[in-house]
Structure formats: C-alpha cells, structure tokens
Design a protein around this motif. Structure first.
Motif, mmCIF file in Angstrom:
data_model
loop_
_atom_site.group_PDB
_atom_site.id
_atom_site.type_symbol
_atom_site.label_atom_id
_atom_site.label_comp_id
_atom_site.label_asym_id
_atom_site.label_seq_id
_atom_site.Cartn_x
_atom_site.Cartn_y
_atom_site.Cartn_z
ATOM 1 N N ILE A 262 -35.664 -10.873 25.185
ATOM 2 C CA ILE A 262 -35.218 -12.272 25.104
ATOM 3 C C ILE A 262 -36.206 -13.105 24.312
ATOM 4 O O ILE A 262 -35.816 -13.981 23.526
ATOM 5 N N PHE A 263 -37.503 -12.844 24.489
ATOM 6 C CA PHE A 263 -38.501 -13.611 23.744
ATOM 7 C C PHE A 263 -38.382 -13.343 22.241
ATOM 8 O O PHE A 263 -38.549 -14.254 21.426
ATOM 9 N N CYS A 264 -38.101 -12.098 21.885
ATOM 10 C CA CYS A 264 -37.906 -11.778 20.477
ATOM 11 C C CYS A 264 -36.643 -12.445 19.931
ATOM 12 O O CYS A 264 -36.629 -12.967 18.809
ATOM 13 N N GLN A 265 -35.569 -12.444 20.729
ATOM 14 C CA GLN A 265 -34.344 -13.134 20.323
ATOM 15 C C GLN A 265 -34.592 -14.623 20.154
ATOM 16 O O GLN A 265 -34.096 -15.263 19.216
ATOM 17 N N THR A 266 -35.367 -15.198 21.082
ATOM 18 C CA THR A 266 -35.686 -16.621 21.014
ATOM 19 C C THR A 266 -36.521 -16.929 19.785
ATOM 20 O O THR A 266 -36.287 -17.929 19.092
ATOM 21 N N ALA A 267 -37.506 -16.065 19.502
ATOM 22 C CA ALA A 267 -38.325 -16.255 18.310
ATOM 23 C C ALA A 267 -37.457 -16.226 17.049
ATOM 24 O O ALA A 267 -37.701 -16.970 16.094
ATOM 25 N N ALA A 268 -36.427 -15.363 17.067
ATOM 26 C CA ALA A 268 -35.537 -15.259 15.913
ATOM 27 C C ALA A 268 -34.752 -16.541 15.691
ATOM 28 O O ALA A 268 -34.613 -17.014 14.553
ATOM 29 N N VAL A 269 -34.235 -17.143 16.774
ATOM 30 C CA VAL A 269 -33.447 -18.368 16.600
ATOM 31 C C VAL A 269 -34.329 -19.588 16.345
ATOM 32 O O VAL A 269 -33.850 -20.614 15.859
ATOM 33 N N LEU A 270 -35.636 -19.491 16.664
ATOM 34 C CA LEU A 270 -36.555 -20.599 16.400
ATOM 35 C C LEU A 270 -37.189 -20.500 15.020
ATOM 36 O O LEU A 270 -37.890 -21.429 14.595
ATOM 37 N N GLU A 271 -36.951 -19.404 14.325
ATOM 38 C CA GLU A 271 -37.584 -19.196 13.026
ATOM 39 C C GLU A 271 -37.213 -20.323 12.062
ATOM 40 O O GLU A 271 -36.042 -20.683 11.914
ATOM 41 N N GLY A 272 -38.234 -20.898 11.451
ATOM 42 C CA GLY A 272 -38.022 -21.981 10.500
ATOM 43 C C GLY A 272 -37.989 -23.360 11.127
ATOM 44 O O GLY A 272 -37.972 -24.366 10.410
ATOM 45 N N SER A 273 -37.990 -23.438 12.468
ATOM 46 C CA SER A 273 -37.933 -24.736 13.146
ATOM 47 C C SER A 273 -39.314 -25.376 13.293
ATOM 48 O O SER A 273 -39.426 -26.578 13.536
ATOM 49 N N GLY A 274 -40.363 -24.557 13.187
ATOM 50 C CA GLY A 274 -41.716 -25.070 13.394
ATOM 51 C C GLY A 274 -42.101 -25.162 14.853
ATOM 52 O O GLY A 274 -43.213 -25.603 15.179
ATOM 53 N N LEU A 275 -41.221 -24.761 15.764
ATOM 54 C CA LEU A 275 -41.487 -24.834 17.199
ATOM 55 C C LEU A 275 -42.192 -23.564 17.666
ATOM 56 O O LEU A 275 -41.847 -22.465 17.249
ATOM 57 N N ARG A 276 -43.170 -23.735 18.554
ATOM 58 C CA ARG A 276 -43.925 -22.592 19.077
ATOM 59 C C ARG A 276 -43.238 -21.999 20.302
ATOM 60 O O ARG A 276 -42.567 -22.709 21.054
ATOM 61 N N LEU A 277 -43.449 -20.702 20.511
ATOM 62 C CA LEU A 277 -42.799 -19.977 21.605
ATOM 63 C C LEU A 277 -43.615 -20.028 22.901
ATOM 64 O O LEU A 277 -43.135 -19.607 23.947
ATOM 65 N N ARG A 278 -44.825 -20.578 22.850
ATOM 66 C CA ARG A 278 -45.755 -20.519 23.979
ATOM 67 C C ARG A 278 -45.159 -21.073 25.266
ATOM 68 O O ARG A 278 -45.208 -20.408 26.310
ATOM 69 N N ASN A 279 -44.589 -22.263 25.230
ATOM 70 C CA ASN A 279 -44.039 -22.872 26.443
ATOM 71 C C ASN A 279 -42.854 -22.091 26.988
ATOM 72 O O ASN A 279 -42.641 -22.037 28.205
ATOM 73 N N CYS A 280 -42.097 -21.480 26.102
ATOM 74 C CA CYS A 280 -40.949 -20.688 26.542
ATOM 75 C C CYS A 280 -41.416 -19.493 27.375
ATOM 76 O O CYS A 280 -40.866 -19.215 28.441
ATOM 77 N N ILE A 281 -42.457 -18.811 26.907
ATOM 78 C CA ILE A 281 -42.979 -17.657 27.637
ATOM 79 C C ILE A 281 -43.582 -18.091 28.966
ATOM 80 O O ILE A 281 -43.299 -17.490 30.015
#
Length: 303
Positions: A262-281
């Motif tokens: 799921i984290f990899c899927q989330t990283a994929a949909v956030l690509e190009g947004s400039g948003l970091r994945l840290r808070n999601c994890i």
C-alpha cells in the motif's frame, strides 16, 4: 557514507531476490500469475471505478462543495473543509484513493503542502467492501464481524487524525495559490479515466510483486505467517486468517496498517505532487495499533 551503505545493502538485497527468482522460477511464475489473476478479479474492479470517480469529483469542484458540510469535522483536526472530501472518499473507495484525493486537492490549490501531508496521516484507508464482504463474509463467515471491522477501521482512522492535529488554525493558513476553476464534465471525465488507468498500472504492478514476495511466507503457517504476510500485502492475508479472536485482531491490525504494498501504491499516486510519504507511514503504524486494541476489546462480543 550512510547513503553508500544503504545503496550497497539495497543492491545486495535485490541480487538475493534475483537469485531466488532464477532458482525457483516455476514457483515465482505461478505466484505472479496468481497475483495477476487477483488484480483482474479483485483489485481492478474494486479500485478503478473509485479512482476515476474521485478524480472527476475533485476536478469538478467536489472539494469546494463538500467544504461547508465537512468543515465542522475537519475543524477538529485544524484542517479546512475541502480536506474532508479526501477522508470521505478514502473511507469509501479504499487504498490509495484517500492519498490520491489529498494530492489532487493540493494540486487544485485547496490545501497547502503542510495540510495535505497532515491529512495523509489518516485519510488513506481500506474500503468497506473489503472489510465487510471479503474479511467479514469470507473469512469469518459473518457480515456482522465485517461491520465491526469497518467501524473499528473508521474509528481508528478518526482517532489517528488527532496525532496530526496542528496548533495552527486552518483559518489562519495561506493557500499556495488561487484554487483553480472547476473543470467541465467532459474534461473531468477524460482526465479521470486517463489518470485512473495510469494509476492502476502502478497499483497492480506493486500488488503482483508483493504477492510474489509474500508467497513463501504463507507456507510458514499459523499467526506468524498471517502477521508477516499482512505486513507486506493485504490481499494475500485473507486465506491465512483464522475465524477466531486472534484472527479478528490480526485482520483489524493489518487492515489499519495496510502493508508495504500500500505504501508503494501511495507513493505512486503521490509522484509529482511534492508531498512526502512520512506522515502516511507514521499514521498507518498508529492506526494499526489502535485498530488492534479496539478489535481486542470488541472480540468477546463476536466470539
């Protein structure tokens, strides 16, 4: 020096995976085929319509429309009303719709980067179909257990949001720019379908890859196998769960956590947004613990 060590470790790990894939090619191929079948039968039907519809809704101004209706709830988290659309769509559509909608809201100028990243801590969730039908009806043979899982999931997500509550009121924030005008329906429809297709390619790729990685863990048997597989990939977990209190707690915890896939899927949909994945994890770690605690408290009622 530290980056070099991480790179070396990652390369060694990938070399080990490649050796495994070559040495056990028949099993890997069979697992990949099963993962592909899973995508065709479950993942794409469950996610694609929601991905397309959520993008269309945001493009047509759903965030602005929902803002006054959800402002009271989102004010508890010191977030603006439009953020509620990501939370709502994430709870209805499942992973990674919530994260995708948060990125779209940021792209549309309705959320700052800081607000969108705080929102990512609790808006990315499993959908009720998976919890009620797949887990409740399929694993526990009880839609009632599935409803409890869904309620636990929703409550743990809402509670997790308070860990990301800012001390700054959303009324005092400054937007990154003027929110862009809502798109026409034809433009939103074309963009929604095209964007959802691109996202589904990434999502299915991660599901298949992690399904292959999880396949040898499933052979361990018992709660350990379920926990390890759930840590990696959520869909592969269902055959390993037992219809008892422990299985119920594991199901709630793993659904709250989501899995590395799921984290990899989330990283994929956030690509190009400039948003970091840290808070999601971090949010999924907190939600998994809260969901497990709530499930342990509710399990005597069901079993």
């Amino acid at each position: 020096m530290m980056k070099l060590r991480w790179r070396t470790g990652a390369c060694l790990l990938l070399c080990g995976l490649l050796i495994w894939f070559l040495a056990d090619a028949a099993h890997v191929r069979a697992a990949a085929m099963s993962g592909l079948a899973l995508c065709g039968k479950s993942v794409i039907p469950a996610l694609f319509p929601f991905m397309a519809a959520s993008t269309m809704l945001v493009s047509m101004g759903f965030g602005q429309w929902a803002a006054p209706h959800l402002a009271g709830l989102m004010n508890l988290y010191r977030l603006p009303g439009p953020a509620g659309s990501a939370l709502l769509l994430g709870l209805v559509g499942g992973y990674p719709i919530g994260a995708r909608t948060a990125a779209e809201l940021h792209k549309s100028g309705l959320l700052t980067a800081a607000e969108a990243e705080r929102l990512l801590g609790f808006c990315n969730n499993s959908n009720p179909v998976f919890l009620i039908s797949v887990l409740g009806g399929g694993v526990f043979q009880s839609p009632r257990a599935g409803v409890y899982l869904w309620l636990i999931h929703v409550l743990s997500a809402l509670l997790t949001g308070f860990f990301f509550r800012s001390s700054v009121s959303s009324s005092r924030r400054s937007l990154p720019g003027v929110p862009k005008a809502a798109s026409s329906f034809p433009a939103a429809f074309v963009d929604g379908i095209r964007s959802a297709c691109a996202s589904m390619v990434s999502v299915c790729g991660f599901v298949i890859f992690f399904y292959v990685l999880a396949s040898p863990l499933a052979g361990l048997g018992g709660p350990l196998a379920a926990a390890l597989v759930g840590f990696l990939e959520l869909f592969s977990l269902t055959p390993l769960l037992t219809a008892d209190r422990l299985g119920f707690v594991l199901a709630a915890a793993c659904a709250g956590w989501g899995g590395l896939s799921i984290f990899c899927q989330t990283a994929a949909v956030l690509e190009g947004s400039g948003l970091r994945l840290r808070n999601c994890i971090l949010g999924k770690v907190i939600q998994g613990v809260l969901a497990a605690a709530l499930a342990a408290a509710a399990s005597p009622i069901l079993f």
